[in-house]
Design an enzyme around this catalytic site. Structure first.
Site, PDB file in Angstrom:
ATOM      1  N   LYS A 153       0.844  -1.148  -0.150  1.00  0.00           N
ATOM      2  CA  LYS A 153       0.038   0.165   0.073  1.00  0.00           C
ATOM      3  C   LYS A 153       0.928   1.290   0.041  1.00  0.00           C
ATOM      4  CE  LYS A 153      -1.888   1.880   3.940  1.00  0.00           C
ATOM      5  NZ  LYS A 153      -1.129   2.699   4.633  1.00  0.00           N
ATOM      6  N   HIS A 183      -1.377  -5.335   5.031  1.00  0.00           N
ATOM      7  CA  HIS A 183      -0.397  -6.272   6.197  1.00  0.00           C
ATOM      8  C   HIS A 183      -1.281  -6.715   7.264  1.00  0.00           C
ATOM      9  CE1 HIS A 183       0.118  -2.421   8.375  1.00  0.00           C
ATOM     10  NE2 HIS A 183       0.502  -3.108   9.533  1.00  0.00           N
ATOM     11  N   LYS A 187      -2.321 -10.310  10.175  1.00  0.00           N
ATOM     12  CA  LYS A 187      -2.532 -10.607  11.402  1.00  0.00           C
ATOM     13  C   LYS A 187      -3.432 -11.839  11.924  1.00  0.00           C
ATOM     14  CE  LYS A 187      -1.923  -5.509  12.183  1.00  0.00           C
ATOM     15  NZ  LYS A 187      -0.427  -5.359  12.625  1.00  0.00           N
ATOM     16  N   HIS A 245      -6.825  -0.809   5.732  1.00  0.00           N
ATOM     17  CA  HIS A 245      -6.786  -1.520   7.057  1.00  0.00           C
ATOM     18  C   HIS A 245      -8.307  -1.663   7.720  1.00  0.00           C
ATOM     19  CE1 HIS A 245      -2.657  -1.215   6.398  1.00  0.00           C
ATOM     20  NE2 HIS A 245      -2.459  -0.380   7.039  1.00  0.00           N
ATOM     21  N   LYS A 345      -3.060   8.969  15.558  1.00  0.00           N
ATOM     22  CA  LYS A 345      -1.573   8.844  16.104  1.00  0.00           C
ATOM     23  C   LYS A 345      -1.656   9.518  17.648  1.00  0.00           C
ATOM     24  CE  LYS A 345       0.382   7.592  12.073  1.00  0.00           C
ATOM     25  NZ  LYS A 345       0.485   5.983  12.077  1.00  0.00           N
TER      26      LYS A 345
HETATM   27  C1  BG6 Z   1       0.480   1.540   8.183  1.00  0.00           C
HETATM   28  C2  BG6 Z   1       0.373   2.960   8.175  1.00  0.00           C
HETATM   29  O1  BG6 Z   1      -0.010   1.125   6.840  1.00  0.00           O
HETATM   30  O2  BG6 Z   1       0.114   0.750   9.310  1.00  0.00           O
HETATM   31  C3  BG6 Z   1       0.798   3.598   9.431  1.00  0.00           C
HETATM   32  O3  BG6 Z   1       1.094   3.667   7.161  1.00  0.00           O
HETATM   33  C4  BG6 Z   1       0.528   2.678  10.701  1.00  0.00           C
HETATM   34  O4  BG6 Z   1       1.072   4.835   9.575  1.00  0.00           O
HETATM   35  C5  BG6 Z   1       0.560   0.997  10.421  1.00  0.00           C
HETATM   36  O5  BG6 Z   1       1.268   2.907  11.868  1.00  0.00           O
HETATM   37  C6  BG6 Z   1      -0.126   0.406  11.601  1.00  0.00           C
HETATM   38  O6  BG6 Z   1       0.145  -0.882  11.449  1.00  0.00           O
HETATM   39  P1  BG6 Z   1       0.305  -1.707  12.538  1.00  0.00           P
HETATM   40  O7  BG6 Z   1       0.656  -3.181  12.161  1.00  0.00           O
HETATM   41  O8  BG6 Z   1       1.375  -1.280  13.504  1.00  0.00           O
HETATM   42  O9  BG6 Z   1      -1.223  -1.636  13.473  1.00  0.00           O
END
Ligand code: BG6
Length: 499
Positions: A153, A183, A187, A245, A345
């Site tokens: 992505k 990603h 999980k 996500h 964030k």
């Molecule tokens: C990424 C985003 O795709 O996912 C990030 O670009 C974010 O900003 C991250 O922090 C979060 O992934 P995870 O697996 O740490 O929850």
């Protein structure tokens, strides 16, 4: 089900000297090797702009691995030693022809003709690399040689650009050769959503608007924007987290049961439900979304500069670091059940969770008691990360003569039964890429349906002069997010509260 090693393949990684390869792809490949899940015919061919050869790349990877602690020490890590001799590197410019000729030559020297091209590069290179691969006939499949493309992505920055990118890629290769990564789908807890729903009658039987009041999906992060200002200021929380996500989580919660667990059956149901997300008018978009931006403060004792003072961020930026949405899924099953989504964030805790709140019981039996006032609604909490697990909140009778109830939580934590701490989340994605299983990858129509649902918010904010509402780092987000849910007589599940 038996897990068999993947077929031999050359993994060609564009962007091999980058962070993703070092932090996630390589540790995942080591874990797969360790578990005997990749064939000895796995070759890794790194491509990058930096000068060097295979020894340069393995040297760098070893330096990184040695920072991961004794367990990963390269010298004693058998899986790494096994993989190391099969790593090669080509230095060159992705937009020029010579590296593609070089890739062809190298592929011809490996025993298998199978190749997976992994684009771990900035998104502006996705289209050009796929075109070059096709031009050099590297994407042509033969009966004994597959050719696949894995794309990280962000896939587009809005509906129009996502459609254009899909069209550009699909002009070169077939949909069944394209593996669009999210990603979150790697999980364990996300993959478990389908099992929780479809392997348990007592969950799926209640899974509709007769019994469910509303759903909350949260991805709260402790981390601030840090050094990612350039990317983030052009992106914002909505684009960064929601159409990908959070929508993957939503799709797994809201999809209809697939006819089978095959990739197409699952992806079709997911796309169907994403295209049932109501597309709001500009007025509705204004009512259904709020945004925030963190000011200066501290998170867990660490000083956090205001977003607007972050390196590479425009001090007058209107980019949001927090977003909350109320969405409608226009299907028979979900009519009238709002889906509240939020992500941000520099919040109070790292907490990705799905909370399904059931309707209030009719409580006729409790009419003569004061239980009615205290009877909380049942909740199913899927804790995606951290403390991966699942909880069910129910009411029980308080021991004693009086009729009284108390809410309790039935908890399952993965850590109590399994060790999932060592996986990166990329193991299943790479394994499936090598085996040709597209279940955990996004199909073109699913991606476009996701962007279509958030486009009204993007359009609205692009026109507005107003900046997002400030919030304190370490808090639960801006107060407008509380208003969004409280005006419906509901409240957010506490961030960081596992049950
Ligand atoms: C990424 C985003 O795709 O996912 C990030 O670009 C974010 O900003 C991250 O922090 C979060 O992934 P995870 O697996 O740490 O929850």
């Amino acid at each position: 089900m038996d897990v068999v090693p993947s077929p031999p393949v050359t993994l060609v990684i564009f962007g091999a000297t980058g962070d993703l390869t070092r932090r996630l792809l390589m540790p995942a490949l080591i874990n797969l090797t360790d578990q005997g899940l990749v064939d000895h015919g796995l070759h890794i061919l790194g491509i990058g702009i930096e000068p060097g050869d295979g020894a340069m790349l393995t040297g760098r990877l070893e330096t990184f691995l040695s920072t991961l602690g004794a367990e990963h020490a390269p010298a004693s890590n058998k899986a790494w030693q096994n993989l190391k001799s099969r790593i090669d590197y080509i230095s060159g410019d992705f937009t020029k022809d010579d590296i593609y000729q070089d890739i062809r030559r190298r592929l011809d020297t490996y025993s298998s003709g199978n190749a997976a091209f992994y684009l771990a590069v900035p998104p502006q290179f996705f289209g050009p690399i796929v075109e070059k691969l096709a031009e050099h006939k590297l994407t042509e499949e033969k009966p004994d040689a597959f050719r696949r493309i894995a794309i990280e992505k962000p896939f587009g920055t809005d509906l129009q650009s996502a459609k254009a990118l899909n069209a550009r890629i699909l002009a070169c290769v077939e949909e069944n050769q394209v593996y669009r990564l999210d990603h979150f789908l790697g999980k364990e807890t996300v993959q478990n959503i389908l099992t929780a729903r479809f392997a348990n009658m007592m969950i799926e039987a209640l899974w509709n608007n007769n019994y469910i009041d509303h759903v909350q999906i949260t991805a709260a992060e402790l981390v601030d924007v840090g050094t990612r200002g350039k990317f983030y200021d052009a992106t914002g929380a909505l684009r960064d987290m929601v159409p990908n996500h959070l929508f993957q989580l939503l799709a797994m919660i809201a999809m209809e049961p697939p006819n089978g667990f095959g990739a197409e059956a699952i992806r079709s149901e997911k796309s169907k439900v994403l295209s049932a997300l109501r597309i709001y008018t500009p007025e509705e978009a204004r009512e259904h979304a709020v945004r925030g931006v963190y000011s200066a403060g501290s998170v867990n004792g660490k000083e956090v500069p205001a977003y607007h003072d972050t390196q590479d961020v425009d001090p007058n930026s209107k980019t949001e670091t927090y977003v909350a949405l109320k969405l409608d899924v226009d299907t028979w099953r979900w009519a009238g059940v709002p889906f509240y989504l939020r992500t941000g964030k520099a919040l109070a805790a790292r907490d990705t969770e799905i909370v399904v709140t059931f309707r209030q019981v009719p409580f006729a039996q409790f009419r003569e008691t004061d239980v009615t006032r205290r009877l909380p609604r049942n909740k199913l909490i899927i804790q995606v990360q951290p403390n991966e697990g699942l909880s069910m909140e129910i009411s029980i009778k308080t021991p004693g003569l009086a009729v009284d109830t108390v809410p309790i939580s039935l908890d399952f934590r993965y850590a109590d039964k399994f060790d999932i701490s060592k996986t990166t989340g990329y193991e299943s994605l790479l394994y499936d890429l090598f085996r040709g299983d597209q279940t955990l990858f996004q199909r073109a129509d699913g991606i476009e349906a996701g962007w279509a649902a958030i486009q009204p918010f993007l359009d609205l904010w692009a026109k507005e002069d107003e900046k997002p509402e400030p919030y304190q780092p370490g808090s639960n987000g801006p107060s407008c997010a509380d208003d969004l849910i409280q005006r419906d007589g509901r409240k957010w599940h506490e961030i960081g509260d596992p049950a």
